[in-house]
Motif scaffolding. Structure first.
Motif, short mmCIF file in Angstrom:
data_model
loop_
_atom_site.label_atom_id
_atom_site.label_comp_id
_atom_site.label_asym_id
_atom_site.label_seq_id
_atom_site.Cartn_x
_atom_site.Cartn_y
_atom_site.Cartn_z
N GLY A 95 20.14 37.76 87.42
CA GLY A 95 20.04 36.56 87.91
C GLY A 95 21.78 35.82 87.49
N ILE A 96 22.17 36.21 86.73
CA ILE A 96 23.21 35.60 86.90
C ILE A 96 24.18 35.74 87.74
CG2 ILE A 96 25.77 35.42 85.39
CD1 ILE A 96 23.89 36.29 83.00
N PHE A 97 24.14 37.51 88.56
CA PHE A 97 25.14 37.39 90.02
C PHE A 97 24.47 36.88 91.00
CE2 PHE A 97 25.19 40.30 93.67
CZ PHE A 97 26.37 40.33 93.56
N ILE A 109 16.30 30.40 91.19
CA ILE A 109 16.20 31.82 90.63
C ILE A 109 14.68 31.80 90.45
CG2 ILE A 109 16.40 34.04 89.90
CD1 ILE A 109 19.40 33.55 91.09
N ASP A 110 13.58 32.47 90.52
CA ASP A 110 12.01 32.71 89.89
C ASP A 110 12.48 33.87 89.13
OD1 ASP A 110 11.64 29.74 89.75
OD2 ASP A 110 10.28 30.20 91.22
N SER A 111 12.93 34.43 87.96
CA SER A 111 12.69 36.05 87.35
C SER A 111 11.50 36.56 86.69
CB SER A 111 14.05 36.02 86.90
OG SER A 111 15.87 36.03 87.35
N VAL A 112 10.69 37.20 87.12
CA VAL A 112 9.47 37.57 86.07
C VAL A 112 9.69 39.30 86.54
CG1 VAL A 112 7.95 36.14 87.60
CG2 VAL A 112 8.31 38.38 88.74
N LEU A 145 15.22 32.00 95.75
CA LEU A 145 14.81 33.87 95.53
C LEU A 145 13.86 34.18 94.44
CD1 LEU A 145 15.88 36.69 95.43
CD2 LEU A 145 17.47 36.18 93.98
N LEU A 146 12.79 34.88 94.84
CA LEU A 146 11.95 35.13 93.52
C LEU A 146 12.90 37.06 93.03
CD1 LEU A 146 9.31 35.45 92.05
CD2 LEU A 146 8.27 36.44 94.03
N LEU A 147 12.96 37.00 91.99
CA LEU A 147 13.34 38.85 91.46
C LEU A 147 12.60 39.08 90.42
CD1 LEU A 147 15.46 40.32 90.74
CD2 LEU A 147 16.71 38.81 89.44
N VAL A 148 11.72 40.30 90.86
CA VAL A 148 11.33 40.97 90.32
C VAL A 148 11.40 42.80 89.68
CG1 VAL A 148 8.76 41.89 90.06
CG2 VAL A 148 9.09 40.36 91.98
N GLU A 149 12.17 42.28 88.53
CA GLU A 149 12.85 43.62 87.02
C GLU A 149 12.15 43.06 86.40
OE1 GLU A 149 14.19 46.65 86.16
OE2 GLU A 149 14.94 45.87 88.43
N GLU A 200 1.76 35.74 91.57
CA GLU A 200 1.14 34.53 91.29
C GLU A 200 2.28 33.42 92.04
OE1 GLU A 200 -0.22 34.44 87.05
OE2 GLU A 200 -1.54 35.87 87.29
N LYS A 201 3.28 34.01 91.43
CA LYS A 201 4.81 32.28 91.91
C LYS A 201 4.89 32.39 93.13
CE LYS A 201 7.21 31.90 87.75
NZ LYS A 201 7.68 30.95 87.44
#
Length: 230
Positions: free
Chosen positions: A21-23, A31-34, A7-11, A42-43
């Motif tokens: 991210g924890i959920f 999970i990559d979080s940005v 998953l890529l998470l953008v927030e 870029e990711k």
């Protein structure tokens, strides 16, 4: 064993980013979080993700602009958009971009859980070869008897509990008539259900199956699902 999902998470709200991210770690192995669209892109250029979840309101660049760029690189990328805003324009733009789901903040926890269950279920089906519980009904249409899930062109269709029950019974008895009384007893636990109620339920399932003469009715015989495996 299930294939691992990424998953890529953008927030840009860092506390919400961390909470999500924890959920979401219960559903995704990587999970990559940005916190910006620029970093997210870029990711994306150097990694592959099963799902992208992005907020709309991001610094410098709108989340929907990010989705447009991602879709140009990978038209089949699965995306969920989240926003604190409920403006129709955002919703309609998301539809135009073909996103999987549009979620508004503050989140309804049960809706969020249900959405994650559905999307990860669909992603696992993409990764995993069809098992014996999956029955092909028509070109692009299949039903998982074990999960009671309907897939049309690779997309998981939403079914109510009664729709699941009806389709399960018809698929189990594909190309054979099932009497109205049997259907009524299994679905409503009653033999006295009005025929119009059953017809309405059948119509909804027909619409979701989407192919010609998928469910046939014959007076005094009942209903039959016609399966033509591709």
């Amino acid at each position: 064993m299930s294939e691992s999902l990424s998953l890529l998470l953008v927030e840009d709200d860092l506390s919400l980013n961390e909470e999500l991210g924890i959920f979401l770690s219960d559903f995704f192995d990587k999970i990559d979080s940005v916190d910006s669209a620029e970093e997210a892109y870029e990711k994306y250029l150097t990694s592959t993700y099963d799902l992208v979840i992005t907020d709309i309101q991001l610094p410098h660049q709108n989340g929907l602009s990010l989705v447009e760029k991602i879709r140009k690189k990978n038209p089949s990328q699965m995306v969920i958009v989240i926003s604190a805003y409920k403006e129709v324009d955002y919703f309609l733009k998301s539809i135009d971009l073909g996103i999987y789901s549009f979620l508004t903040k503050p989140f309804d926890s049960q809706l969020l859980i249900n959405t994650m269950i559905k999307v990860t279920n669909q992603l696992h089906h993409k990764h995993t070869p069809l098992e014996s519980s999956m029955v092909s009904l028509h070109d692009g249409v299949s039903f998982d008897l074990k999960a009671k899930s309907l897939f049309v062109n690779g997309v998981l269709k939403e079914l109510t509990e009664k729709e699941e029950c009806l389709l399960f019974l018809l698929v189990k008895n594909a190309n054979t008539f099932v009497r109205n009384e049997q259907l009524s007893q299994a679905i409503w636990q009653s033999d006295e259900i009005n025929n119009s109620t059953l017809r309405a339920l059948v119509k909804r399932v027909r619409d979701k199956l989407g192919y010609d003469e998928c469910i046939i009715n014959l007076k005094n015989r009942g209903y039959k699902l016609t399966a033509h495996p591709s």
